[in-house]
Enzyme design. Structure first.
Site, short mmCIF file in Angstrom:
data_model
loop_
_atom_site.label_atom_id
_atom_site.label_comp_id
_atom_site.label_asym_id
_atom_site.label_seq_id
_atom_site.Cartn_x
_atom_site.Cartn_y
_atom_site.Cartn_z
N ASN A 24 -16.66 -18.20 47.04
CA ASN A 24 -18.09 -17.93 47.25
C ASN A 24 -19.04 -18.97 46.66
OD1 ASN A 24 -17.42 -17.01 44.66
ND2 ASN A 24 -19.12 -15.58 44.65
N GLY A 45 -12.46 -15.02 40.21
CA GLY A 45 -12.06 -14.35 41.44
C GLY A 45 -12.11 -12.86 41.25
N SER A 46 -11.27 -12.16 41.98
CA SER A 46 -11.36 -10.69 41.98
C SER A 46 -10.66 -10.08 40.75
CB SER A 46 -10.73 -10.15 43.25
OG SER A 46 -9.37 -10.51 43.29
N GLY A 48 -7.26 -11.30 38.75
CA GLY A 48 -7.51 -11.62 37.34
C GLY A 48 -6.62 -10.82 36.41
N GLU A 53 -13.20 -14.88 34.99
CA GLU A 53 -14.52 -14.42 35.44
C GLU A 53 -14.30 -13.64 36.72
OE1 GLU A 53 -17.21 -14.34 33.93
OE2 GLU A 53 -16.85 -15.77 32.32
N CYS A 61 -21.04 -12.84 42.56
CA CYS A 61 -20.56 -11.91 41.54
C CYS A 61 -21.72 -11.32 40.76
CB CYS A 61 -19.60 -12.63 40.60
SG CYS A 61 -20.29 -14.16 39.98
N GLU A 63 -17.96 -19.50 30.00
CA GLU A 63 -18.05 -20.75 30.74
C GLU A 63 -19.45 -21.34 30.59
OE1 GLU A 63 -15.46 -21.36 34.15
OE2 GLU A 63 -16.05 -19.37 34.77
P1 NAD Z 1 -9.44 -13.71 44.82
O1 NAD Z 1 -9.05 -13.07 43.54
O2 NAD Z 1 -8.86 -13.20 46.08
O3 NAD Z 1 -9.04 -15.26 44.77
C1 NAD Z 1 -9.51 -16.12 43.76
C2 NAD Z 1 -8.53 -17.27 43.63
O4 NAD Z 1 -7.29 -16.77 43.12
C3 NAD Z 1 -8.20 -17.95 44.96
O5 NAD Z 1 -8.08 -19.34 44.76
C4 NAD Z 1 -6.85 -17.33 45.30
O6 NAD Z 1 -6.10 -18.13 46.17
C5 NAD Z 1 -6.23 -17.24 43.92
N1 NAD Z 1 -5.10 -16.31 43.82
C6 NAD Z 1 -4.82 -15.21 44.59
N2 NAD Z 1 -3.67 -14.63 44.17
C7 NAD Z 1 -3.22 -15.36 43.12
C8 NAD Z 1 -2.09 -15.25 42.26
N3 NAD Z 1 -1.18 -14.29 42.40
N4 NAD Z 1 -1.95 -16.16 41.27
C9 NAD Z 1 -2.86 -17.13 41.10
N5 NAD Z 1 -3.94 -17.30 41.90
C10 NAD Z 1 -4.13 -16.42 42.89
O7 NAD Z 1 -11.03 -13.73 44.86
P2 NAD Z 1 -11.98 -14.25 46.05
O8 NAD Z 1 -11.93 -13.24 47.15
O9 NAD Z 1 -11.68 -15.68 46.37
O10 NAD Z 1 -13.42 -14.22 45.35
C11 NAD Z 1 -14.24 -13.11 45.33
C12 NAD Z 1 -14.21 -12.47 43.95
O11 NAD Z 1 -14.57 -13.42 42.97
C13 NAD Z 1 -15.21 -11.34 43.81
O12 NAD Z 1 -14.60 -10.25 43.15
C14 NAD Z 1 -16.30 -11.93 42.92
O13 NAD Z 1 -17.01 -10.99 42.17
C15 NAD Z 1 -15.51 -12.86 42.07
N6 NAD Z 1 -16.36 -13.90 41.49
C16 NAD Z 1 -16.65 -13.83 40.15
C17 NAD Z 1 -17.47 -14.79 39.55
C18 NAD Z 1 -17.78 -14.72 38.09
O14 NAD Z 1 -18.12 -15.75 37.52
N7 NAD Z 1 -17.67 -13.57 37.44
C19 NAD Z 1 -18.00 -15.82 40.33
C20 NAD Z 1 -17.69 -15.85 41.68
C21 NAD Z 1 -16.85 -14.89 42.25
#
Ligand code: NAD
Length: 478
Positions: A149, A225-226, A230, A247, A281, A458
């Site tokens: 995102n 990520g999600s 995480g 995060e 997020c 961060e």
């Molecule tokens: P996601 O968790 O699906 O993916 C994030 C990253 O993790 C991607 O690069 C993905 O390929 C990788 N990934 C997936 N499975 C993995 C595994 N088993 N081991 C290691 N890496 C793996 O998230 P998304 O759909 O790309 O992003 C959306 C989410 O990110 C939302 O929940 C949003 O709130 C969050 N987000 C948080 C912040 C913050 O700073 N708090 C900022 C931006 C987005």
């Protein structure tokens, strides 16, 4: 179009597997095909980083400053081109894409300066003729895993501090948006980043990401990520005693009190909720509104929401770009269907068929909801928000805090007393008064509490905590 390879040891490495990067505003537009690496690619990147690590850790602050400053300057000079790429692959509007590119430029330039400002402590010992020094050293090889995102800003705010403090990097961007990370990798190459210091491995999370998280020579993982991903990463890193920073999601509240100025509150809610297609997020997804202003707020919010122009991210008239892909759009539409059974009223939220084949959705407002509903507990991550009516400030604060998340929170009020009380009692990492919950500065810490974040903050000077480790040295000079 064209093939885009991983960058390993200063070389673009071709692979047998590539994936098309498709424009969500127009699915006939394929931006390029990007390498879909595997665990073997991670192994090669680790080998390269291992070979480069000690020389990079010993490089002068001037050398690190020069590299990061040059990349920051290049991003600023090419902001239109990068902003356009971002808008094409992620679906943010062109203006938002250019803004995010400028943010990445500022981040690189900030950490260029931080490379020069590394300080330690020299302390008197409790023993005679002994000096004590506390210094910081790089953590080693860091794995950076980023979401789709903010495809330029998030890689930038991880790569820049990692390199500034002398670490080697392996970056794995989200497989939906590899283009911006590939473009940053090109900039690092063009500006003299030594081989192996920065490596790009694109591919699937369950293969490339997993291989990074489990690799014993990657000493730290910074993940955005999600929550589900995480939590899994935290578990693996915990078992391996690996430094980890997470995060994750949010269900950010925006409180609107009776004494709010609606000419401030409505634009702040509109921006926080719907801009960047709600895919932030820090987006405000729960609008917690005091009873006395509720009806007027809903009427004005609805009027301004319905005037927003949804369209092709590259069209200068567009205010809300498409949803990132079919899967995310389907998830949004499922939540909108759920809202129809939970909320008193759902305004907007239809799938839109525009001139070009894309993932367009009208912004949605769910009115007459309460905080126990699923639409108010789970992160939707789209242009959707709920309105929750409350009796007074105390109820507003209790509802705002009644969530597993704690990233950002906001309040619109003209009372200094209420603003002060909210700032003190809200359980969130970031608090906004009369400002949208999304939209932050780059020189101060970013992050949350509770289920939203884990580990060191961060951005800004706080980034040093994650990307360095502390050493305490004792010297007897008697
Ligand atoms: P996601 O968790 O699906 O993916 C994030 C990253 O993790 C991607 O690069 C993905 O390929 C990788 N990934 C997936 N499975 C993995 C595994 N088993 N081991 C290691 N890496 C793996 O998230 P998304 O759909 O790309 O992003 C959306 C989410 O990110 C939302 O929940 C949003 O709130 C969050 N987000 C948080 C912040 C913050 O700073 N708090 C900022 C931006 C987005």
């Amino acid at each position: 179009m064209g093939k885009h390879d991983n960058l390993i040891n200063g070389t673009w490495v071709s692979f047998d597997n590539y994936k098309d990067n498709v424009n969500p505003s127009d699915t006939n537009d394929v931006i390029g095909s990007y390498s879909y690496g595997d665990a073997g690619s991670v192994e090669q990147a680790v080998e390269a980083a291992r070979a480069a690590q000690s020389a990079w850790a010993d490089s002068t602050p001037q050398a690190r400053y020069d590299l990061l400053d040059a990349v920051g300057n290049a991003l600023a000079a090419r902001k239109e081109e990068f902003g356009r790429l971002l808008a094409r692959e992620e679906g943010k509007t062109l203006a938002e894409g250019i803004g995010e590119t400028m943010r990445a430029s500022q981040v690189f330039k900030f950490f260029a300066g931080e490379a020069l400002r590394q300080v330690g402590d020299l302390q008197a010992s409790v023993r005679p003729a002994v000096d004590v020094e506390v210094t910081r050293e790089p953590v080693g090889i860091v794995g950076l895993i980023t979401p789709w995102n903010f495809p330029i800003a998030i890689p930038a705010w991880k790569i820049a501090p990692a390199l500034a403090y002398g670490n080697c990097v392996i970056l794995k961007p989200a497989d939906l948006t590899p283009g911006c990370s590939h473009a940053i990798a090109e900039l690092l190459q063009e500006n003299g980043c030594p081989p192996g210091v920065f490596n790009l491995v694109m591919g699937r999370g369950s293969t490339v990401g997993e291989a990074m998280v489990t690799h014993p020579d990657i000493t730290a993982i910074s993940f955005t990520g999600s929550v589900g991903t995480g939590n899994h990463i935290a578990e693996v890193c915990g078992k391996m005693k690996k430094k980890v920073q997470l995060e994750m999601g949010g269900k950010n509240p925006m409180v609107v009190l009776n004494d709010a100025d609606l000419s401030v509150a409505v634009p702040a809610c509109l921006n926080g909720t719907f801009f960047s297609t709600g895919q932030r997020c820090t987006a405000s997804s729960r609008l917690i509104v005091e009873a006395g202003i509720h009806d007027e707020f809903v009427a004005e919010m609805t009027r301004q929401m319905q005037a927003l122009k949804v369209g092709d991210a590259l069209d200068p008239e567009t205010q809300i770009g498409p949803v990132v892909d079919e899967k995310q759009l389907k998830s949004n539409l499922d939540y909108i269907a759920l809202a129809k059974s939970e909320a008193d009223e759902v305004i907007g939220g239809e799938r839109l068929d525009l001139d070009k084949p894309g993932f367009y959705q009208a912004p949605a407002l769910f009115v007459g909801t309460d905080n126990s509903m699923r639409i108010n507990r789970e992160e939707i991550f789209g242009p959707c928000a709920s309105v929750i009516k409350v009796a007074d400030f105390d109820e507003a604060l209790a509802v705002a805090n009644d969530t597993e998340f704690g990233l950002s929170a906001g309040i619109c009020t003209s009372s200094l007393k209420s603003a002060r009380e909210f700032k003190r009692r809200i359980e969130a990492g970031m608090v906004m008064v009369n400002l949208p919950t999304a939209g932050v500065d780059y020189h101060v810490p970013f992050g949350g509490r509770k289920g939203s974040s884990f580990g060191a903050r961060e951005q800004g000077r706080y980034a040093v905590e994650f990307y360095t480790t502390v050493k305490t040295s004792y010297v007897f000079a008697g």
